[in-house]
Design a protein around this motif. Structure first.
Motif, PDB file in Angstrom:
ATOM      1  N   VAL A 135       0.869  -1.186   0.000  1.00  0.00           N
ATOM      2  CA  VAL A 135       0.000   0.000   0.000  1.00  0.00           C
ATOM      3  C   VAL A 135       0.901   1.230   0.000  1.00  0.00           C
ATOM      4  O   VAL A 135       1.857   1.312   0.776  1.00  0.00           O
ATOM      5  N   VAL A 137       1.015   5.379   0.361  1.00  0.00           N
ATOM      6  CA  VAL A 137       0.301   6.571   0.843  1.00  0.00           C
ATOM      7  C   VAL A 137       1.152   7.781   0.499  1.00  0.00           C
ATOM      8  O   VAL A 137       2.314   7.853   0.914  1.00  0.00           O
ATOM      9  N   ILE A 164      -7.165   6.673   0.046  1.00  0.00           N
ATOM     10  CA  ILE A 164      -6.675   6.597   1.423  1.00  0.00           C
ATOM     11  C   ILE A 164      -6.865   7.919   2.168  1.00  0.00           C
ATOM     12  O   ILE A 164      -7.096   7.943   3.372  1.00  0.00           O
ATOM     13  N   ILE A 255      -5.971   0.161   7.456  1.00  0.00           N
ATOM     14  CA  ILE A 255      -5.681  -0.397   6.123  1.00  0.00           C
ATOM     15  C   ILE A 255      -5.083  -1.795   6.261  1.00  0.00           C
ATOM     16  O   ILE A 255      -5.504  -2.746   5.587  1.00  0.00           O
TER      17      ILE A 255
END
Length: 323
Positions: A135, A137, A164, A255
Motif C-alpha cells: 500500500v 500513501v 486513502i 488499512i
C-alpha cells in the motif's frame, strides 16, 4: 538491443518522461512545462512532439519500445484511454489521450491515475521491493495512494479504490474535507492539513514556541517548517507532529487490518521528514494493528522521490510485452 519502456508522469506544472529498461531502470529522462492554456488543448500535442523529438535525437524508432505508460490526474478511463476532470490541467471535458498518442507514434499506450501509477513505481523498484502486496500513501497537497493486492492494483467499482486520504480519523470534531465529509485523513496529514492542525492546536497552547508565535503573528507557516522545528526541539511543533503521526498510524492500522500488506510505504512531500515521521507512525500503527498484522506489515518511507511516477507509468507498458 532489448526493447525499452516509455513512462510519462503528467502533472499540472511539468510533464516528466523516461526511457526505462524492462526491469525498471531509468536510462534517459527529461521534462517539459505543462501548457494548460486554452482548456489544456496543447498538452497531448506537446507530449507527442516531445516524444518524437527525443526518439529522433536518440536514433530510436517505435520498434525499440514495448509500450508507453502514463499517469494522469483526474478521472481516468483505462479502457478508453481518456481523462476527464483533471482540473489542474484545465481538462474539464473528456480528453482523448491514448488514441492520439498511439496513432502519432505507433506504440501501444496504457494510462492510469497518477497516484496509482506512483504506487506501482514504488512497489516495483522502490521501498515495496516488488512484493505483490503493498500500500502506498502519498502525503502532498492532499493525501492519495494506491493499493496493490496479490500483484494487482485495486481500482474498485467506480475507480475510487485506494482513496486513502478519505479514511475518517476524526469523526466527531474533524475538519471539513473537500469531499463533503468531516475528519478525513487528508485534512490533518497533507501538507495543508498539517498547517491547519497546527493553527487549531495553537489556539490552546500557552508555552514558548517559534511556530506558535509565527501562527499568532499571521505569518505563513509550512508543514516543512513545522517538522524542522519539531526536530530542533520546539515542543509545540513536536506535539503537532505527534498528532499527525497518531492519525497516520491509525489509518495505516485500519488499512493493514483489512489487507495485511507486506508494507505500507509513505511518500510525498511530507514524507521528507523521513525516520523522524516513520518511527512515530509505526508506534501508533503497532498500538492499533491486529496481532498478526503487527508482525508482518512494515511501515516504510518511499525511496524513489519524483521518479516514482515515470517508473510506475513505464510498468504499465510491460503489459504489452507478451504481445
Amino acid at each position: 538491443m532489448s526493447q525499452k519502456l516509455l513512462g510519462i508522469d503528467l502533472g499540472g506544472t511539468t510533464i516528466k518522461f523516461g526511457i526505462l529498461t524492462q526491469d525498471g531502470q531509468i536510462q534517459e529522462k527529461w521534462a517539459i512545462n505543462t501548457n494548460i492554456l486554452e482548456d489544456g488543448r496543447h498538452i497531448v500535442p506537446d507530449i507527442v512532439a516531445s516524444l518524437k523529438h527525443r526518439l529522433s535525437l536518440y536514433g530510436m524508432t517505435k520498434s525499440d519500445f514495448i509500450g508507453i505508460g502514463m499517469g494522469s490526474p483526474g478521472a481516468v478511463d483505462r479502457s478508453e484511454k481518456t481523462v476527464t476532470g483533471a482540473f489542474n490541467l484545465n481538462w474539464a471535458a473528456k480528453q482523448e489521450v491514448g488514441s492520439v498518442i498511439e496513432s502519432e507514434l505507433g506504440i501501444p499506450f496504457a494510462i492510469d491515475n497518477d497516484a496509482n501509477v506512483a504506487a506501482l513505481g514504488e512497489r516495483w523498484v522502490g521501498a515495496g521491493a516488488n512484493n505483490p502486496d503493498v500500500v502506498f500513501v502519498t502525503l502532498g497537497t492532499g493525501v492519495g495512494g494506491g493499493v496493490i493486492a496479490d500483484g494487482n492494483l485495486i481500482h474498485g467499482a467506480a475507480g475510487a479504490g485506494g482513496e486513502i486520504g478519505h479514511i475518517i480519523v476524526e469523526p466527531e470534531n474533524g475538519f471539513d474535507c473537500t469531499c463533503g465529509n468531516k475528519g478525513c485523513l487528508e485534512t490533518v496529514a497533507s501538507a495543508t492539513g498539517v498547517v491547519r492542525l497546527a493553527r487549531h492546536m495553537a489556539e490552546g497552547y500557552e508555552g514558548d514556541s517559534a511556530v506558535k508565535a509565527a501562527i499568532d503573528n499571521g505569518d505563513d507557516v509550512s508543514s516543512k517548517a513545522i517538522f524542522e522545528a519539531a526536530a530542533d526541539g520546539d515542543y509545540f511543533a513536536d506535539s503537532v507532529v505527534e498528532k499527525v503521526a497518531f492519525y497516520l498510524g491509525l489509518a495505516a492500522a485500519n488499512i493493514a487490518n483489512i489487507l495485511n500488506p507486506d508494507s505500507i510505504v509513505i511518500g510525498g512531500g511530507v514524507s521528507a521528514a523521513g525516520e523522524f515521521l516513520r518511527s512515530r507512525v509505526e508506534t501508533y500503527f503497532l498500538k492499533f494493528a491486529f496481532p498478526q498484522v503487527k508482525k508482518t506489515t512494515a511501515i516504510k518511507i518511499a525511496e524513489l522521490g519524483n521518479d516514482a511516477g515515470i517508473i510506475g507509468a513505464a510498468s504499465l507498458a510491460n503489459q504489452f510485452a507478451a504481445g
